[in-house]
Scaffold this active site. Sequence first.
Site, PDB file in Angstrom:
ATOM      1  N   ASP A  82      -2.583  -1.417   3.385  1.00  0.00           N
ATOM      2  CA  ASP A  82      -2.766  -1.355   1.935  1.00  0.00           C
ATOM      3  C   ASP A  82      -3.646  -0.139   1.621  1.00  0.00           C
ATOM      4  O   ASP A  82      -4.864  -0.196   1.781  1.00  0.00           O
ATOM      5  CB  ASP A  82      -3.432  -2.634   1.413  1.00  0.00           C
ATOM      6  CG  ASP A  82      -2.507  -3.846   1.468  1.00  0.00           C
ATOM      7  OD1 ASP A  82      -1.660  -3.897   2.384  1.00  0.00           O
ATOM      8  OD2 ASP A  82      -2.636  -4.736   0.612  1.00  0.00           O
ATOM      9  N   LYS A  89       1.126  -2.034  -5.448  1.00  0.00           N
ATOM     10  CA  LYS A  89       0.162  -3.116  -5.647  1.00  0.00           C
ATOM     11  C   LYS A  89      -0.729  -2.773  -6.836  1.00  0.00           C
ATOM     12  O   LYS A  89      -1.108  -1.613  -7.021  1.00  0.00           O
ATOM     13  CB  LYS A  89      -0.658  -3.266  -4.355  1.00  0.00           C
ATOM     14  CG  LYS A  89      -1.770  -4.300  -4.376  1.00  0.00           C
ATOM     15  CD  LYS A  89      -2.432  -4.351  -3.000  1.00  0.00           C
ATOM     16  CE  LYS A  89      -3.701  -5.177  -3.006  1.00  0.00           C
ATOM     17  NZ  LYS A  89      -4.369  -5.192  -1.689  1.00  0.00           N
ATOM     18  N   LYS A 119       3.123  -6.294  -5.439  1.00  0.00           N
ATOM     19  CA  LYS A 119       2.001  -7.161  -5.073  1.00  0.00           C
ATOM     20  C   LYS A 119       0.914  -7.115  -6.147  1.00  0.00           C
ATOM     21  O   LYS A 119       0.179  -6.139  -6.244  1.00  0.00           O
ATOM     22  CB  LYS A 119       1.413  -6.733  -3.723  1.00  0.00           C
ATOM     23  CG  LYS A 119       0.207  -7.586  -3.288  1.00  0.00           C
ATOM     24  CD  LYS A 119      -0.344  -7.149  -1.938  1.00  0.00           C
ATOM     25  CE  LYS A 119      -1.617  -7.890  -1.578  1.00  0.00           C
ATOM     26  NZ  LYS A 119      -2.169  -7.480  -0.260  1.00  0.00           N
TER      27      LYS A 119
END
Length: 318
Positions: free
Chosen positions: A155, A218, A254
Amino acid sequence: MSARNPGTKLDLEKISKVRVNTEAVLKRAQYIQGQTTPKKQWQAAWLLRAVTCIDLTTLAGDDTPSNVHRLCLKAIQPVRYDLLKEMDMHDKGMTTAAVCVYPSRVADAVKSLKAANSSLPVASVATGFPAGQTPLETRLQEVCMAVADGATEIDIVINRTLALTGQWEAMYDELRQFREACGDAHMKTILAIGELGTFTNVYKASLVAMMAGSDFIKTSTGKEAVNATYPVAIVMVRAIRDYFLCTGHKVGFKPAGGIRTARESLVWLILIKEELGNDWLCPHLFRLGASSLLADIERQIYHHVTGQYAAYHELPMA
């Protein structure tokens, strides 16, 4: 995970033409939030689906090998066995989607999962999380070290300065380097939407991230003042849909930060179903970044099975 997104060449002309109708976005988000959520056994089924999409996360300054170990065991058995047995779900191999930790805790997570004979993915934040304000070389080394320790998902955070000043080419180049450093590990790109200023910037940053080869986009680090909100999600998933229609590549989504209740998880699933369709309702293309959400979902499952609400001490901690 789903098939990788190889990315495309940077299309600055497309990015320059992006305009977002704020009023329409807010109206759509209001409609999604007003949708009736499933009840009774249908609610329980949707909540179990939400569990399978959670990236069970600990990103605290006091993380230790012991609480990472506990997190991993909870990820492997996210809902109490007796509750799952009552629902005839005890033998379905249900786990969370992944565990997510800091780079220095990746080796601990991999060790705990290996000892439990689990193939659950380990995700690691990287690239100067949460601010992304460290030198590029340092951020690249962080990715390489996390992958070397066994992380299969990274991430990464974007450099918000580049997005805010419209330096899309520089941002694209950085993300391509992160993608290369990830190797076989899937790359989830955190936009930190609370610091991007406008919906138009969010849409542009989403497109650039996908063009650079992000496998997921995300919303947030969870450390900003504003994290996952439904209006921003509408903007990001519309960008995902736009990219899919143009390239044929499916990119995951996400939301993360501030998602704490079972009802919120249902609204997120409804949003994905309405905007992207059933194909995205799986952990390969949809994740919920959360640390405390699982506890509330398990309480709702407990209520569905027993008719009573559990005290938090009756359920195993994550």
